[in-house]
Design a protein around this motif. Structure first.
Motif, short mmCIF file in Angstrom:
data_model
loop_
_atom_site.label_atom_id
_atom_site.label_comp_id
_atom_site.label_asym_id
_atom_site.label_seq_id
_atom_site.Cartn_x
_atom_site.Cartn_y
_atom_site.Cartn_z
N ILE A 167 10.21 -5.20 21.81
CA ILE A 167 10.72 -5.92 20.64
C ILE A 167 10.70 -4.99 19.44
N SER A 168 11.84 -4.82 18.78
CA SER A 168 11.89 -4.04 17.53
C SER A 168 11.71 -4.98 16.34
N ALA A 169 11.32 -4.40 15.19
CA ALA A 169 10.98 -5.21 14.00
C ALA A 169 10.06 -6.35 14.42
N ALA A 170 9.02 -5.99 15.20
CA ALA A 170 8.25 -6.99 15.92
C ALA A 170 7.31 -7.80 15.04
N SER A 171 7.05 -7.36 13.82
CA SER A 171 6.17 -8.15 12.95
C SER A 171 6.96 -9.06 12.02
N GLY A 172 8.28 -9.07 12.15
CA GLY A 172 9.12 -9.87 11.28
C GLY A 172 9.14 -11.34 11.66
N ALA A 173 9.99 -12.09 10.98
CA ALA A 173 10.03 -13.55 11.15
C ALA A 173 10.34 -13.96 12.58
N VAL A 174 11.22 -13.20 13.26
CA VAL A 174 11.62 -13.52 14.63
C VAL A 174 10.73 -12.80 15.64
N GLY A 175 10.57 -11.50 15.45
CA GLY A 175 9.89 -10.67 16.43
C GLY A 175 8.46 -11.10 16.73
N GLN A 176 7.72 -11.54 15.70
CA GLN A 176 6.32 -11.91 15.93
C GLN A 176 6.20 -13.08 16.89
N LEU A 177 7.16 -14.01 16.86
CA LEU A 177 7.10 -15.15 17.78
C LEU A 177 7.62 -14.77 19.16
N VAL A 178 8.65 -13.93 19.24
CA VAL A 178 9.13 -13.47 20.55
C VAL A 178 7.98 -12.85 21.34
N GLY A 179 7.22 -11.98 20.68
CA GLY A 179 6.12 -11.31 21.36
C GLY A 179 5.08 -12.27 21.88
N SER A 192 7.64 -2.51 18.06
CA SER A 192 7.72 -1.43 17.08
C SER A 192 7.77 -2.03 15.68
N ALA A 193 7.20 -1.29 14.73
CA ALA A 193 7.18 -1.71 13.33
C ALA A 193 7.15 -0.46 12.47
N GLY A 194 7.17 -0.64 11.14
CA GLY A 194 7.34 0.51 10.26
C GLY A 194 6.14 0.92 9.45
N THR A 195 4.97 0.29 9.65
CA THR A 195 3.76 0.69 8.94
C THR A 195 2.56 0.57 9.87
N THR A 196 1.50 1.29 9.52
CA THR A 196 0.26 1.20 10.29
C THR A 196 -0.32 -0.21 10.22
N GLN A 197 -0.20 -0.85 9.06
CA GLN A 197 -0.69 -2.22 8.90
C GLN A 197 0.01 -3.17 9.87
N LYS A 198 1.33 -3.04 9.99
CA LYS A 198 2.07 -3.92 10.88
C LYS A 198 1.74 -3.66 12.34
N VAL A 199 1.57 -2.40 12.70
CA VAL A 199 1.18 -2.07 14.07
C VAL A 199 -0.17 -2.69 14.40
N ASP A 200 -1.10 -2.64 13.45
CA ASP A 200 -2.41 -3.24 13.65
C ASP A 200 -2.30 -4.75 13.83
N LEU A 201 -1.44 -5.40 13.05
CA LEU A 201 -1.22 -6.84 13.19
C LEU A 201 -0.69 -7.18 14.58
N LEU A 202 0.26 -6.39 15.05
CA LEU A 202 0.86 -6.66 16.35
C LEU A 202 -0.19 -6.62 17.46
N LYS A 203 -1.06 -5.62 17.41
CA LYS A 203 -2.03 -5.44 18.49
C LYS A 203 -3.26 -6.34 18.35
N ASN A 204 -3.71 -6.54 17.12
CA ASN A 204 -5.01 -7.19 16.93
C ASN A 204 -4.94 -8.65 16.47
N LYS A 205 -3.78 -9.09 15.98
CA LYS A 205 -3.66 -10.49 15.57
C LYS A 205 -2.63 -11.25 16.39
N LEU A 206 -1.54 -10.57 16.75
CA LEU A 206 -0.47 -11.24 17.48
C LEU A 206 -0.57 -11.05 18.99
N GLY A 207 -1.48 -10.19 19.44
CA GLY A 207 -1.75 -10.09 20.86
C GLY A 207 -0.80 -9.27 21.69
N PHE A 208 -0.01 -8.40 21.07
CA PHE A 208 0.86 -7.50 21.84
C PHE A 208 -0.02 -6.55 22.66
#
Length: 351
Positions: A167-179, A192-208
């Motif tokens: 999923i690209s733009a994975a921390s956005g409005a759509v991508g976060q739910l797709v994941g 994929s995302a564009g900042t270290t903060q967003k990458v951390d959210l994907l792995k540690n809060k959204l469960g990617f």
């Protein structure tokens, strides 16, 4: 009778490139009112008056800034307020379908108050305040972006348990739910995302399972081979461009691509060229553009499933809430540089 100020975000004129704040201007107009801000729509008009509470910033709005009339939605009108998804409360009504105090979501103006004609009311849906679910979530998790994620993943991608999902733009409005939906379905998920903060959210809060910062990856093809040595079954594309090209070069046989957005394009009239389209043939890849409105018959099921998941704590949703109508132009522009973290929402007024 008296008057009240009605602040509006006005669209200046058509553009072809990424929008700038100067493409919009904040204007103060006046509307006639009775005591306690109760406007009376003309009797027999069927109109309703809305007090807008939240407005949604969405990438599709960029397309409405073009002088292009052959799309699925008409362009904005220069000199008039922008329109988009919002959450509002009915102040007064001449319609039998709405009464003062009702909360609605749907298409409204980028302004404090909107007078809605009967022909426009088909785009409004009543909602009930819920202590467990913020009203603003009807613009994201339970709104158009959330349903886009649900329809795109289940109706377009037709996932199977154990498949490999990117999923690209994975921390956005759509991508976060797709994941999160993909994880609940038993898939392996990388975003994929564009900042270290967003990458951390994907792995540690959204469960990617994994995530990476595409800005730190000079060779996207090599990056995808590193995260998907076995190839990609499903690519949920929110950005187009180089990322789409790299994904096409790493798809598995019978892979599926849901083309949801092309936010990386600098000019909608001069898109980037792709080099890996040949893979569609030997790998029998399906690539499909879609609109959430193609699948409205699934909307009640979506609401039931996603609301249940949220109440059970199986999914979370991240909002980027900005305060005040005056900040709306910069918030919309910020979408195209990745300024937002999560679903971008503007609070116009408190309940």
């Amino acid at each position: 009778m008296g008057v009240v100020e009605n602040r509006q975000v006005i669209f200046r004129d058509y553009i072809e490139t990424i929008p700038k704040e100067t493409d919009m201007v904040l204007k103060v107009s006046q509307i006639e009112i009775e005591i306690e801000i109760e406007v009376n729509p003309p009797k027999g008009s069927g109109q309703i008056l809305l007090r807008n509470l939240y407005l949604s910033c969405d990438p599709y709005m960029r397309g409405r800034m073009r002088n292009f009339h052959a799309s699925y939605i008409p362009p904005f009108v220069p000199g008039q307020p922008l329109t988009g998804y919002g959450v509002s409360q009915v102040v007064n009504s001449d319609s039998p379908d709405f009464k003062p105090g009702d909360y609605v979501t749907g298409i409204t103006g980028w302004e404090q108050y909107s007078l809605v004609r009967p022909t426009q009311q088909q785009h409004l849906r009543k909602i009930r305040p819920d202590d467990d679910i913020p009203l603003s979530f009807h613009l994201g998790l339970l709104g158009m972006p959330g349903f886009t994620a649900y329809a795109g993943f289940f109706e377009v991608c037709i996932p199977k348990k154990g498949e490999y999902v990117f999923i690209s733009a994975a921390s956005g409005a759509v991508g976060q739910l797709v994941g999160q939906l993909a994880k609940l379905h038993g898939c392996y998920v990388v975003g994929s995302a564009g900042t270290t903060q967003k990458v951390d959210l994907l792995k540690n809060k959204l469960g990617f399972n994994e995530a990476f910062n595409y800005k730190h990856e000079p060779n996207l093809d090599a990056t995808l081979k590193r995260y998907f040595p076995q190839g990609i079954d499903i690519y949920f594309d929110n950005v187009g461009g180089d990322m789409l090209d790299a994904a096409l070069g790493n798809m598995r046989v019978f892979g599926r691509v849901a083309a949801c957005g092309m936010v990386s394009l600098h000019s909608l009239s001069d898109p980037q060229k792709l080099h890996n389209l040949y893979n569609l043939i030997p790998k029998r890849i399906k690539i499909q553009g879609f609109l959430q409105s193609d699948y409205l018959e699934s909307f009640p099921r979506f609401l039931e499933h996603v609301t249940s998941y949220y109440r059970q704590g199986k999914i979370v949703y991240i909002e980027d809430m900005n305060e005040g109508l005056e900040i709306a132009p910069s918030a919309l522009v910020g979408l195209f540089s990745g300024k937002n973290v999560g679903k971008q929402v503007i609070r116009v007024a408190h309940q």
